[in-house]
Design a protein around this motif. Sequence first.
Motif, PDB file in Angstrom:
ATOM      1  N   LEU A  99       2.857   0.335   6.626  1.00 34.50           N
ATOM      2  CA  LEU A  99       4.025   0.157   6.217  1.00 34.50           C
ATOM      3  C   LEU A  99       4.588   0.546   4.762  1.00 34.50           C
ATOM      4  N   TYR A 100       4.021  -0.001   3.969  1.00 35.91           N
ATOM      5  CA  TYR A 100       4.323   0.197   2.466  1.00 35.91           C
ATOM      6  C   TYR A 100       3.881   1.820   2.032  1.00 35.91           C
ATOM      7  N   PRO A 101       2.835   2.236   2.424  1.00 36.21           N
ATOM      8  CA  PRO A 101       2.564   3.696   2.098  1.00 36.21           C
ATOM      9  C   PRO A 101       3.431   4.657   2.759  1.00 36.21           C
ATOM     10  N   ASN A 102       3.964   4.214   4.062  1.00 39.70           N
ATOM     11  CA  ASN A 102       4.610   5.353   4.564  1.00 39.70           C
ATOM     12  C   ASN A 102       6.225   5.116   4.075  1.00 39.70           C
ATOM     13  N   HIS A 103       6.354   3.830   3.754  1.00 39.35           N
ATOM     14  CA  HIS A 103       7.827   3.949   3.194  1.00 39.35           C
ATOM     15  C   HIS A 103       8.109   4.636   1.799  1.00 39.35           C
ATOM     16  N   LYS A 104       7.000   4.436   1.153  1.00 38.92           N
ATOM     17  CA  LYS A 104       6.906   5.196  -0.368  1.00 38.92           C
ATOM     18  C   LYS A 104       6.869   6.657   0.030  1.00 38.92           C
ATOM     19  N   GLN A 105       6.165   7.202   0.963  1.00 41.76           N
ATOM     20  CA  GLN A 105       6.078   8.744   0.914  1.00 41.76           C
ATOM     21  C   GLN A 105       7.233   9.242   1.598  1.00 41.76           C
ATOM     22  N   PHE A 106       7.852   8.456   2.531  1.00 40.62           N
ATOM     23  CA  PHE A 106       9.178   8.966   3.227  1.00 40.62           C
ATOM     24  C   PHE A 106      10.267   8.776   2.293  1.00 40.62           C
ATOM     25  N   PHE A 126       2.104  12.376   1.606  1.00 41.54           N
ATOM     26  CA  PHE A 126       1.369  13.088   2.726  1.00 41.54           C
ATOM     27  C   PHE A 126      -0.105  13.638   2.460  1.00 41.54           C
ATOM     28  N   PHE A 127      -0.263  14.872   2.498  1.00 38.97           N
ATOM     29  CA  PHE A 127      -1.649  15.537   2.250  1.00 38.97           C
ATOM     30  C   PHE A 127      -1.570  15.939   0.922  1.00 38.97           C
ATOM     31  N   PHE A 128      -0.690  15.663  -0.072  1.00 35.21           N
ATOM     32  CA  PHE A 128      -0.642  16.070  -1.340  1.00 35.21           C
ATOM     33  C   PHE A 128      -1.418  15.105  -2.287  1.00 35.21           C
ATOM     34  N   GLY A 129      -1.871  13.789  -1.560  1.00 35.21           N
ATOM     35  CA  GLY A 129      -2.594  12.777  -2.122  1.00 35.21           C
ATOM     36  C   GLY A 129      -1.528  11.844  -2.958  1.00 35.21           C
ATOM     37  N   HIS A 130      -1.795  11.334  -4.158  1.00 37.24           N
ATOM     38  CA  HIS A 130      -0.915  10.362  -4.518  1.00 37.24           C
ATOM     39  C   HIS A 130      -0.166  11.135  -5.750  1.00 37.24           C
ATOM     40  N   LEU A 131       1.168  10.841  -6.073  1.00 38.05           N
ATOM     41  CA  LEU A 131       1.930  11.320  -7.077  1.00 38.05           C
ATOM     42  C   LEU A 131       1.418  10.423  -8.192  1.00 38.05           C
ATOM     43  N   PRO A 132       1.718  11.366  -9.713  1.00 40.89           N
ATOM     44  CA  PRO A 132       1.582  10.624 -10.881  1.00 40.89           C
ATOM     45  C   PRO A 132       2.453   9.547 -11.035  1.00 40.89           C
ATOM     46  N   GLU A 133       1.842   8.479 -11.598  1.00 41.60           N
ATOM     47  CA  GLU A 133       2.574   7.401 -11.992  1.00 41.60           C
ATOM     48  C   GLU A 133       3.137   7.561 -13.597  1.00 41.60           C
ATOM     49  N   LEU A 134       4.706   7.638 -13.529  1.00 39.65           N
ATOM     50  CA  LEU A 134       5.320   8.227 -14.906  1.00 39.65           C
ATOM     51  C   LEU A 134       5.675   7.021 -15.810  1.00 39.65           C
ATOM     52  N   LEU A 135       5.369   6.015 -15.339  1.00 39.93           N
ATOM     53  CA  LEU A 135       5.881   4.595 -16.193  1.00 39.93           C
ATOM     54  C   LEU A 135       4.617   3.804 -16.444  1.00 39.93           C
TER      55      LEU A 135
END
Length: 185
Positions: A47-54, A125-134
């Motif tokens: 749920l958390y990973p899908n909530h984040k990516q959507f 999705f298939f891009f992997g993890h986005l950079p954490e900017l903070l």
Amino acid sequence: MTSTAQKYPLSMRLLHWLRAAVILGTLLVGLLMVNLPDDVTAKFEALYPNHKQFGVLALLLVLIQAVLRIRFRARLPADGAGLQPWEHKLSHLTHKALYALMIIVPLMGYSMSSTFTQSDGVPFFFFGHLPELLPKNDRWFEVFQLLHRVLAYTLLGLIALHIAGALKHRFFDKDPQADVLKRML
């Protein structure tokens, strides 16, 4: 200046409904996941990973929609001629607030995930993890968490107002020119 076209361009109509589905789904998953006990495995694994990516997808869709709105400005349908002045003002205010919150709510979620010391990042999705900017900082996490939650509920309320207005004009107004929903169908 807007044209007298009866419908939004097809690309904008399709994007509107896709964005609506993604945002409503993301809001519903958010409500579900925060109310589940922490010992439910799916809460953190799905749920958390899908909530984040959507949520990121919703942000991208609204940004694309905003660009299309600017690009097609001359081809947008005229405002509903049958609307009362107060309805016209409320509609414009609601749309501006919707656009603002559709951008701010995901940004607060991204900031929340970025600052939480125990976060595993924001998958996309298939891009992997986005950079954490903070930088990691649980005190800022609490601020972003509160903003994300309050603004998400505000967004949900505005969505309800948007839907109620469209249905009112469609089914209850006597003036067929007030039926603004047909422009998006």
